[in-house]
Design a protein around this motif. Structure first.
Motif, PDB file in Angstrom:
ATOM      1  N   ALA A   1       0.644  -1.363  -0.007  1.00 14.49           N
ATOM      2  CA  ALA A   1      -0.078  -0.398   0.100  1.00 14.49           C
ATOM      3  C   ALA A   1       1.090   1.705  -0.086  1.00 14.49           C
ATOM      4  O   ALA A   1       0.253   2.121  -1.035  1.00 14.49           O
ATOM      5  CB  ALA A   1      -0.684   0.364   1.138  1.00 14.49           C
ATOM      6  N   LEU A   2       2.136   0.707   1.047  1.00 12.55           N
ATOM      7  CA  LEU A   2       2.926   2.661   0.822  1.00 12.55           C
ATOM      8  C   LEU A   2       3.217   2.290  -0.538  1.00 12.55           C
ATOM      9  O   LEU A   2       3.560   4.014  -0.659  1.00 12.55           O
ATOM     10  CB  LEU A   2       3.547   2.712   1.987  1.00 12.55           C
ATOM     11  CG  LEU A   2       4.816   3.324   2.081  1.00 12.55           C
ATOM     12  CD1 LEU A   2       4.736   4.339   2.257  1.00 12.55           C
ATOM     13  CD2 LEU A   2       5.795   3.070   3.000  1.00 12.55           C
ATOM     14  N   GLY A   3       4.419   1.381  -1.083  1.00 11.57           N
ATOM     15  CA  GLY A   3       4.462   1.550  -2.118  1.00 11.57           C
ATOM     16  C   GLY A   3       3.583   2.070  -3.637  1.00 11.57           C
ATOM     17  O   GLY A   3       3.845   2.686  -3.880  1.00 11.57           O
ATOM     18  N   LYS A   4       2.288   2.385  -3.220  1.00 15.85           N
ATOM     19  CA  LYS A   4       1.315   2.217  -4.399  1.00 15.85           C
ATOM     20  C   LYS A   4       1.574   4.072  -4.564  1.00 15.85           C
ATOM     21  O   LYS A   4       1.281   4.880  -4.997  1.00 15.85           O
ATOM     22  CB  LYS A   4       0.351   1.343  -4.450  1.00 15.85           C
ATOM     23  CG  LYS A   4      -0.892   1.538  -5.160  1.00 15.85           C
ATOM     24  CD  LYS A   4      -2.246   1.180  -5.014  1.00 15.85           C
ATOM     25  CE  LYS A   4      -3.299   1.036  -5.896  1.00 15.85           C
ATOM     26  NZ  LYS A   4      -4.114   0.180  -6.140  1.00 15.85           N
ATOM     27  N   LYS A   5       1.471   4.243  -2.383  1.00 14.60           N
ATOM     28  CA  LYS A   5       0.902   5.895  -2.984  1.00 14.60           C
ATOM     29  C   LYS A   5       2.373   6.340  -2.854  1.00 14.60           C
ATOM     30  O   LYS A   5       2.368   8.101  -3.895  1.00 14.60           O
ATOM     31  CB  LYS A   5       1.157   5.905  -1.006  1.00 14.60           C
ATOM     32  CG  LYS A   5      -0.502   6.215  -0.711  1.00 14.60           C
ATOM     33  CD  LYS A   5      -0.139   6.157   1.134  1.00 14.60           C
ATOM     34  CE  LYS A   5      -1.863   5.973   1.656  1.00 14.60           C
ATOM     35  NZ  LYS A   5      -1.247   5.705   3.282  1.00 14.60           N
ATOM     36  N   LEU A   6       3.988   6.111  -3.102  1.00 14.84           N
ATOM     37  CA  LEU A   6       4.515   6.722  -3.115  1.00 14.84           C
ATOM     38  C   LEU A   6       4.921   6.775  -4.957  1.00 14.84           C
ATOM     39  O   LEU A   6       4.973   7.237  -5.633  1.00 14.84           O
ATOM     40  CB  LEU A   6       6.213   5.682  -2.462  1.00 14.84           C
ATOM     41  CG  LEU A   6       5.585   6.123  -1.242  1.00 14.84           C
ATOM     42  CD1 LEU A   6       7.588   5.198  -0.752  1.00 14.84           C
ATOM     43  CD2 LEU A   6       6.415   7.525  -0.069  1.00 14.84           C
ATOM     44  N   LYS A   7       4.998   5.681  -5.623  1.00 12.35           N
ATOM     45  CA  LYS A   7       4.474   5.253  -7.203  1.00 12.35           C
ATOM     46  C   LYS A   7       3.780   6.976  -7.007  1.00 12.35           C
ATOM     47  O   LYS A   7       3.841   7.489  -8.494  1.00 12.35           O
ATOM     48  CB  LYS A   7       3.725   4.687  -7.623  1.00 12.35           C
ATOM     49  CG  LYS A   7       5.470   3.014  -7.277  1.00 12.35           C
ATOM     50  CD  LYS A   7       4.933   1.520  -7.795  1.00 12.35           C
ATOM     51  CE  LYS A   7       3.898   1.228  -7.000  1.00 12.35           C
ATOM     52  NZ  LYS A   7       3.865  -0.322  -7.673  1.00 12.35           N
ATOM     53  N   ALA A   8       2.848   6.745  -6.778  1.00  7.34           N
ATOM     54  CA  ALA A   8       1.375   8.153  -6.938  1.00  7.34           C
ATOM     55  C   ALA A   8       2.066   8.988  -6.943  1.00  7.34           C
ATOM     56  O   ALA A   8       2.081  10.345  -8.280  1.00  7.34           O
ATOM     57  CB  ALA A   8       0.166   7.835  -6.708  1.00  7.34           C
ATOM     58  N   ALA A   9       2.362   9.762  -5.731  1.00  6.27           N
ATOM     59  CA  ALA A   9       3.071  10.723  -5.104  1.00  6.27           C
ATOM     60  C   ALA A   9       4.130  10.503  -6.966  1.00  6.27           C
ATOM     61  O   ALA A   9       4.107  11.835  -6.458  1.00  6.27           O
ATOM     62  CB  ALA A   9       3.663  10.714  -4.658  1.00  6.27           C
ATOM     63  N   CYS A  10       5.182  10.535  -6.944  1.00  7.78           N
ATOM     64  CA  CYS A  10       6.170  10.378  -7.625  1.00  7.78           C
ATOM     65  C   CYS A  10       5.413  10.105  -9.325  1.00  7.78           C
ATOM     66  O   CYS A  10       6.087  10.619 -10.769  1.00  7.78           O
ATOM     67  CB  CYS A  10       7.194   9.505  -7.548  1.00  7.78           C
ATOM     68  SG  CYS A  10       7.794   9.603  -6.208  1.00  7.78           S
TER      69      CYS A  10
END
Length: 78
Positions: free
Chosen positions: A32-41
């Motif tokens: 879930a955190l990985g998904k958030k970080l990818k979306a942020a970038c």
């Protein structure tokens, strides 16, 4: 613990990726955190062996996002 953020090109045909290591979460939360970080970038990536990989050089952006979520973050490597 301390979450370490670094940039690496090794074994990726010269393409840089941002690596996030040492996140104290279980697999589901890590994904879930990985998904958030990818979306942020605004880029792709993956989560494997407890390491989040975000395609491209997004060290500063990833660090800011992690600090905002309350993690203690350090930059690793160069």
């Amino acid at each position: 613990g301390v979450v370490r953020v670094s940039r690496e090109t090794k074994g990726r045909a010269g393409k840089g990726v941002t690596l996030v290591r040492g996140v104290p979460l279980d697999d589901d939360e890590l994904n879930a955190l990985g998904k958030k970080l990818k979306a942020a970038c605004g880029s792709g990536g993956t989560v494997k062996d407890g390491v989040i990989e975000v395609q491209g050089d997004h060290v500063e952006r990833v660090m800011a996002a992690l600090v905002a979520q309350g993690f203690k973050v350090k930059r690793a490597g160069g």
